[in-house]
Structure formats: structure tokens, C-alpha cells
Design an enzyme around this catalytic site. Structure first.
Site, short mmCIF file in Angstrom:
data_model
loop_
_atom_site.label_atom_id
_atom_site.label_comp_id
_atom_site.label_asym_id
_atom_site.label_seq_id
_atom_site.Cartn_x
_atom_site.Cartn_y
_atom_site.Cartn_z
N ARG A 160 2.56 9.21 5.57
CA ARG A 160 2.36 8.25 4.49
C ARG A 160 2.44 8.92 3.12
O ARG A 160 2.92 8.32 2.15
CB ARG A 160 1.01 7.53 4.67
CG ARG A 160 0.91 6.67 5.92
CD ARG A 160 1.77 5.42 5.86
NE ARG A 160 1.35 4.46 4.88
CZ ARG A 160 0.79 3.27 5.16
NH1 ARG A 160 0.57 2.92 6.41
NH2 ARG A 160 0.48 2.44 4.20
N HIS A 205 -8.15 -3.39 9.10
CA HIS A 205 -7.07 -4.16 8.49
C HIS A 205 -5.80 -4.17 9.33
O HIS A 205 -5.00 -5.08 9.21
CB HIS A 205 -6.79 -3.58 7.10
CG HIS A 205 -5.96 -4.45 6.22
ND1 HIS A 205 -6.31 -5.73 5.88
CD2 HIS A 205 -4.76 -4.22 5.60
CE1 HIS A 205 -5.38 -6.26 5.08
NE2 HIS A 205 -4.44 -5.36 4.90
N TRP A 206 -5.62 -3.15 10.16
CA TRP A 206 -4.38 -3.03 10.94
C TRP A 206 -4.60 -3.53 12.36
O TRP A 206 -4.65 -2.77 13.32
CB TRP A 206 -3.92 -1.58 10.97
CG TRP A 206 -3.57 -1.01 9.62
CD1 TRP A 206 -3.23 -1.70 8.49
CD2 TRP A 206 -3.53 0.37 9.27
NE1 TRP A 206 -2.97 -0.83 7.46
CE2 TRP A 206 -3.14 0.44 7.90
CE3 TRP A 206 -3.78 1.55 9.96
CZ2 TRP A 206 -3.01 1.66 7.23
CZ3 TRP A 206 -3.63 2.76 9.29
CH2 TRP A 206 -3.25 2.82 7.95
N ASN A 265 4.47 -0.21 10.19
CA ASN A 265 3.56 -1.29 10.59
C ASN A 265 3.78 -1.72 12.03
O ASN A 265 2.82 -1.96 12.75
CB ASN A 265 3.76 -2.51 9.68
CG ASN A 265 2.83 -2.55 8.48
OD1 ASN A 265 2.82 -3.50 7.73
ND2 ASN A 265 2.06 -1.49 8.26
N ASN A 318 1.87 -9.05 7.99
CA ASN A 318 0.67 -8.25 7.78
C ASN A 318 0.30 -8.26 6.31
O ASN A 318 1.08 -7.83 5.47
CB ASN A 318 0.92 -6.82 8.26
CG ASN A 318 -0.19 -5.86 7.86
OD1 ASN A 318 0.04 -4.78 7.37
ND2 ASN A 318 -1.43 -6.27 8.09
N GLY A 352 0.82 -1.21 0.00
CA GLY A 352 0.00 0.00 0.00
C GLY A 352 0.85 1.25 0.00
O GLY A 352 2.03 1.22 0.36
#
Length: 285
Positions: A181, A265-266, A47, A104, A39
Site C-alpha cells: 500500500r 471496514h473491509w 480490494n 466498497n 484511501g
């Protein structure tokens, strides 16, 4: 114990470029590899930086930065294949014959492929979303469609839309996180990795390639994963919905599934304490 960015950062020079990684924990502790997802703007440090201190109390932890995501040098080939080669080369260089692995999303797929094709390298496996086939949920998922949008128009606004789809509690996506990000996502290597993995055209080509290929998809070979496996999932994962985890739990012989409520998702970030407790309990049986 120093678990800061600067205190843990290391570099490894290989024939295919420089691999960068973070390491923490006693040198004689059992090894634990932490493999990141994909991503825009992703990195292993982003992460797992919040989990490193807890895991390093028990394990020699290695956060490996995969090639082509703007931290380690890029290499040729599909990012998932390049990541698998990087993991085995990294382990060989450090003399790690076998290790427990936490992966992940894409990192979980990398670890599953290693467990299938090089089972001696993976002693125990923990995945965080992303592993397995869609059964009832749409493919591509909502999260993947938002990645298509970002690749078509790599703007900060599209990045923020995707980031908010990664979590249950959108307060997790702070302006600081978006800026962090976005700065990384603009890197040419990171943009190219996103295009290869998540562009709408690339997705269509991948589907056509699967139809023409004589090889089964990786998830169809998950019955070959022989190590104990814990699949972790967010109940509200909009990138890889939980039905994927149900299929994976059935396909992997020695697998269990832990689903965390009010979590996207995390899992390692939104359900940090419960996730860390689950991982340590699983690894220390």
C-alpha cells in the site's frame, strides 16, 4: 479459470485517458461490477482479488480501477464524480446495459448515485460500509481523522496507523500489505486523490459547500433507489460506523442489512467466506 493479476488485466482507451480493469468469468454469464473504495494505496485489485475466483464461477466479473488512484489515468473533478462517469462510460463501451454492482465504501456511494440518477443501469446493489449519514457516531470518524493525519504527513507510519484502523484483527495488516500500500500511496495521483477527499482543509470546504448548496446530499435521495439492495457492514467498522447502515436500511425502500461480527471496514477481506456466501445468495434469489 485464470484469476491471476496478469491473466485478468485489461485496458480501455477513452477520450479522458486509459481505464484499467480486470475481468474474469464466462463471457455469457451475467455481469457483475466490483467497485473499489478510496484511501491511500487503494485499488480495485487489492480490494477484490481474494473474492474474484468465487464470484467469477457465476458471473462475468469486472473490477474497474477508478481514475486518479494511481492505476487508471487521472481526470479532472472530484474523485467520486469522476468514478461515476467512468462506470457509465465503461459499461457503454462494453455494451453492458445493466449490471449488478458491489461497491466498497466510496464504490458503494458511486453505485448508490448511479441507482438514484440512472436506475436502469443497476439491477442489484451490494454495498460494503461507507454509505449513508452518521447518526450517533462522530463525523469525521476515527478512520477519517487518521486519513487527515496521513494527508498532512504522508508517511509509512501514518499509513500503517490508518490501515490498522480498517480492520478488527490487526494481524490482517501484514508488513507485506503495508509495503504494498505504501508503494502505491506514494504515487502522485493517489496522493492528490487522498488530499481532495480526506485533507482536513478539503473536508471543511466540503462541509461549507454543502451548506451553500441548494442540492440535498446523496443520502437524502436514497429513497429513489429502486433496485434490491443489500447493505453489508462490519460491526467494528471505525471508518464508517454501523449506525450509518441503520439509517441507509430505513432510507432505501428495498434494502436489507447484514452485519458481520469481529469485522472492520473491509468486510470482503475479514469476513470473506460469509460475505461471498451472502452476496451469492442475494444475487441468485
Amino acid at each position: 479459470m485464470d484469476v491471476s493479476y496478469g491473466g485478468t488485466k485489461r485496458e480501455m482507451v477513452t477520450d479522458e485517458g486509459v481505464l484499467r480493469y480486470h475481468v474474469a468469468g464466462a463471457e455469457d454469464a451475467p455481469p457483475l461490477l466490483l467497485l473499489h473504495g478510496s484511501g491511500p494505496g487503494v485499488s480495485g485489485w487489492r480490494n477484490y482479488r481474494g473474492n474474484l475466483g468465487v464470484f467469477a464461477e457465476h458471473y462475468r466479473c469486472y473490477i474497474l480501477e477508478f481514475p486518479g488512484f494511481g492505476v487508471s489515468d487521472p481526470t479532472e473533478g472530484h474523485p467520486v464524480l469522476a468514478a461515476g462517469s467512468a462506470v457509465t462510460g465503461f459499461m457503454d463501451a462494453l455494451g453492458i446495459a445493466s449490471a449488478a454492482m458491489v461497491g466498497n465504501s466510496m464504490g458503494g456511494i458511486v453505485a448508490v448515485n448511479l441507482a438514484i440518477h440512472a436506475p436502469a443501469r443497476v439491477s442489484r446493489l451490494i454495498t460494503i460500509g461507507g454509505v449513508g449519514p452518521h447518526v450517533l457516531s462522530p463525523d469525521p470518524s476515527e478512520g477519517r481523522r487518521l486519513l487527515h493525519d496521513f494527508v498532512a504527513d504522508p508517511s509509512k507510519e501514518n499509513l500503517a496507523r490508518w490501515l490498522r484502523a480498517m480492520v478488527y484483527d490487526t494481524d490482517v495488516v501484514t508488513e507485506q500489505l503495508i509495503e504494498e500500500r505504501w508503494e502505491a500511496a506514494r504515487d502522485p495521483d493517489s496522493l492528490e486523490a487522498a488530499r481532495v477527499m480526506y485533507g482536513a482543509e478539503s473536508f471543511a470546504l466540503q462541509q461549507q459547500s454543502l451548506l451553500r448548496s441548494g442540492r440535498p446530499p446523496y443520502w437524502a435521495m436514497m429513497h429513489k433507489v429502486s433496485c434490491p439492495t443489500m447493505l453489508t457492514w462490519g460491526l467494528d467498522d471505525r471508518m464508517s460506523p454501523p449506525d450509518m447502515g441503520m439509517a441507509s436500511m430505513r432510507l432505501i425502500p428495498d434494502a436489507e442489512l447484514r452485519v458481520f461480527p469481529k469485522c472492520g471496514h473491509w468486510v470482503m477481506i475479514e469476513a470473506k467466506t460469509a460475505f461471498e456466501r451472502s452476496v451469492l445468495e442475494f444475487l441468485q434469489r
